[in-house]
Design an enzyme around this catalytic site. Structure first.
Site, short mmCIF file in Angstrom:
data_model
loop_
_atom_site.label_atom_id
_atom_site.label_comp_id
_atom_site.label_asym_id
_atom_site.label_seq_id
_atom_site.Cartn_x
_atom_site.Cartn_y
_atom_site.Cartn_z
CB SER A 163 -0.85 0.01 1.27
OG SER A 163 -1.49 1.24 1.46
CE1 TYR A 176 -3.75 -2.12 5.49
CE2 TYR A 176 -3.00 0.08 4.89
CZ TYR A 176 -3.52 -1.15 4.53
OH TYR A 176 -3.82 -1.40 3.20
P1 NAD Z 1 -11.27 -5.95 1.36
O1 NAD Z 1 -11.57 -5.92 2.82
O2 NAD Z 1 -12.42 -5.96 0.42
O3 NAD Z 1 -10.35 -7.21 0.99
C1 NAD Z 1 -9.54 -7.85 1.91
C2 NAD Z 1 -9.79 -9.33 1.75
O4 NAD Z 1 -8.92 -10.04 2.61
C3 NAD Z 1 -11.23 -9.71 2.13
O5 NAD Z 1 -11.76 -10.56 1.15
C4 NAD Z 1 -11.05 -10.44 3.44
O6 NAD Z 1 -12.03 -11.41 3.68
C5 NAD Z 1 -9.66 -11.06 3.22
N1 NAD Z 1 -9.06 -11.47 4.48
C6 NAD Z 1 -8.90 -10.75 5.61
N2 NAD Z 1 -8.37 -11.51 6.58
C7 NAD Z 1 -8.18 -12.75 6.04
C8 NAD Z 1 -7.67 -13.97 6.55
N3 NAD Z 1 -7.27 -14.09 7.81
N4 NAD Z 1 -7.59 -15.02 5.71
C9 NAD Z 1 -8.02 -14.94 4.43
N5 NAD Z 1 -8.54 -13.80 3.90
C10 NAD Z 1 -8.61 -12.73 4.70
O7 NAD Z 1 -10.30 -4.73 1.05
P2 NAD Z 1 -9.51 -4.36 -0.28
O8 NAD Z 1 -9.55 -2.90 -0.37
O9 NAD Z 1 -9.94 -5.17 -1.42
O10 NAD Z 1 -8.01 -4.77 0.13
C11 NAD Z 1 -7.26 -5.78 -0.54
C12 NAD Z 1 -5.78 -5.56 -0.27
O11 NAD Z 1 -5.38 -4.32 -0.85
C13 NAD Z 1 -5.42 -5.48 1.23
O12 NAD Z 1 -4.18 -6.10 1.46
C14 NAD Z 1 -5.31 -3.99 1.44
O13 NAD Z 1 -4.47 -3.68 2.53
C15 NAD Z 1 -4.73 -3.54 0.11
N6 NAD Z 1 -4.93 -2.14 -0.21
C16 NAD Z 1 -6.19 -1.63 -0.40
C17 NAD Z 1 -6.33 -0.28 -0.73
C18 NAD Z 1 -7.68 0.36 -0.96
O14 NAD Z 1 -7.75 1.60 -1.01
N7 NAD Z 1 -8.73 -0.39 -1.14
C19 NAD Z 1 -5.20 0.52 -0.86
C20 NAD Z 1 -3.95 -0.02 -0.65
C21 NAD Z 1 -3.82 -1.36 -0.34
#
Ligand code: NAD
Length: 270
Positions: A163, A176
């Site tokens: 991120s 985080y």
């Molecule tokens: P999200 O919450 O929709 O996706 C996260 C996923 O991880 C979910 O499907 C959740 O069920 C799964 N998860 C969490 N704990 C888990 C576990 N113990 N075992 C298996 N699966 C698990 O959020 P997102 O925005 O799609 O995030 C996806 C990735 O992208 C994350 O790593 C997040 O940190 C990163 N990210 C997101 C953004 C953003 O703005 N959306 C920005 C930078 C990084």
């Protein structure tokens, strides 16, 4: 314009990403970016293994992918549970075949000041974002290394989703940020150790991307103020990462290893 150079094969440009024959496992595929990553890799021709805890949602995604002509499998995975990681990767390889690509996407966050972080909050974030991602990559890499010994030309990819928060500090999500900074360094350590086995390990650092968990926030007053401070006053959509994901998954990225690539609309450049 057509030039004589274009007639010579060695100067031909224009690369079509083709993931046919590849098998890709995506963690946290039950929502948000993970679900999009799975669809994109499937559209690129890969067989995808959808791995997460919410099996019903994975089955819905599998049906969507299959309806578009793609191939998808579902495996239960909790990245905070080492036994679950081992059995999910074994199950994925039994059902789909040897993994070529792993997208380490599962992630969580909590919002609070550092002084309010409890040991439980700390473990929740670190055990998922860093320890979980590490052992998913390790379990896949052990198998990839074995295969590389028999077939040194074989290409493998591990794509860690970090991120912008791993590159700069964003308020109220300090732990985080620490976990994502760790994921960036983890990527480099893996790239150095596993590169010789044809395993390329790279990190994508997304900026703010609208997914179901943050859509309400971006529509709130605080969220709108935050968007106003971004270089182009906009957040991204999951599809804004498609091109970078496909590049890092494809054989054509064989010279990219240990890279930390921002896809944040200029946020970290500010
Ligand atoms: P999200 O919450 O929709 O996706 C996260 C996923 O991880 C979910 O499907 C959740 O069920 C799964 N998860 C969490 N704990 C888990 C576990 N113990 N075992 C298996 N699966 C698990 O959020 P997102 O925005 O799609 O995030 C996806 C990735 O992208 C994350 O790593 C997040 O940190 C990163 N990210 C997101 C953004 C953003 O703005 N959306 C920005 C930078 C990084």
């Amino acid at each position: 314009m057509h030039t004589q150079l274009q007639d010579k094969k060695e100067f031909a440009v224009g690369v079509e990403v083709n993931l046919e024959g590849k098998i890709a496992l995506i963690t946290g595929a039950s929502s948000g970016l993970g679900s999009r990553f799975a669809k994109v890799l499937a559209m690129g021709g890969a067989q995808v293994v959808l791995a997460a805890r919410r099996i019903d949602r994975l089955k819905e995604l599998r049906a969507e992918i299959e309806a578009e002509g793609g191939a998808a499998h579902v495996v239960a995975l909790d990245v905070t549970d080492y036994a679950s990681i081992k059995s999910a990767i074994a199950h994925a390889e039994t059902e789909a075949g040897p993994l070529d690509i792993v997208v380490n996407n599962a992630g969580v966050s909590t919002t609070q000041r550092l002084v309010d972080v409890t040991p439980e909050d700390y473990d929740f974030i670190m055990n998922t974002n860093l320890k979980g991602a590490f052992f998913v990559a390790q379990e896949a890499a052990k198998r990839m290394i074995q295969r590389a010994k028999g077939d040194p030309k074989r290409q493998h990819r591990i794509i860690n989703i970090a991120s912008v928060a791993g590159q700069r500090i964003l308020p109220q999500i300090g732990v985080y940020c620490m976990s994502k900074a760790g994921a960036i360094h983890m990527t480099k350590a893996m790239a150095v150790e596993w590169g010789k086995y044809g395993i390329n390990v790279n990190t994508i650092c997304p900026g703010y991307i609208e997914t179901e968990i943050n859509a309400d926030h971006f529509n709130s007053e605080h969220g709108k103020k935050l968007i106003d401070m971004l270089p182009r006053k906009r957040v991204g959509q999951p599809q804004d990462l498609d091109g970078l994901l496909l590049l890092l998954a494809a054989d054509e990225s064989h010279f990219i290893n240990g890279a930390v690539i921002s896809a944040d609309d200029g946020m970290t450049a500010q």
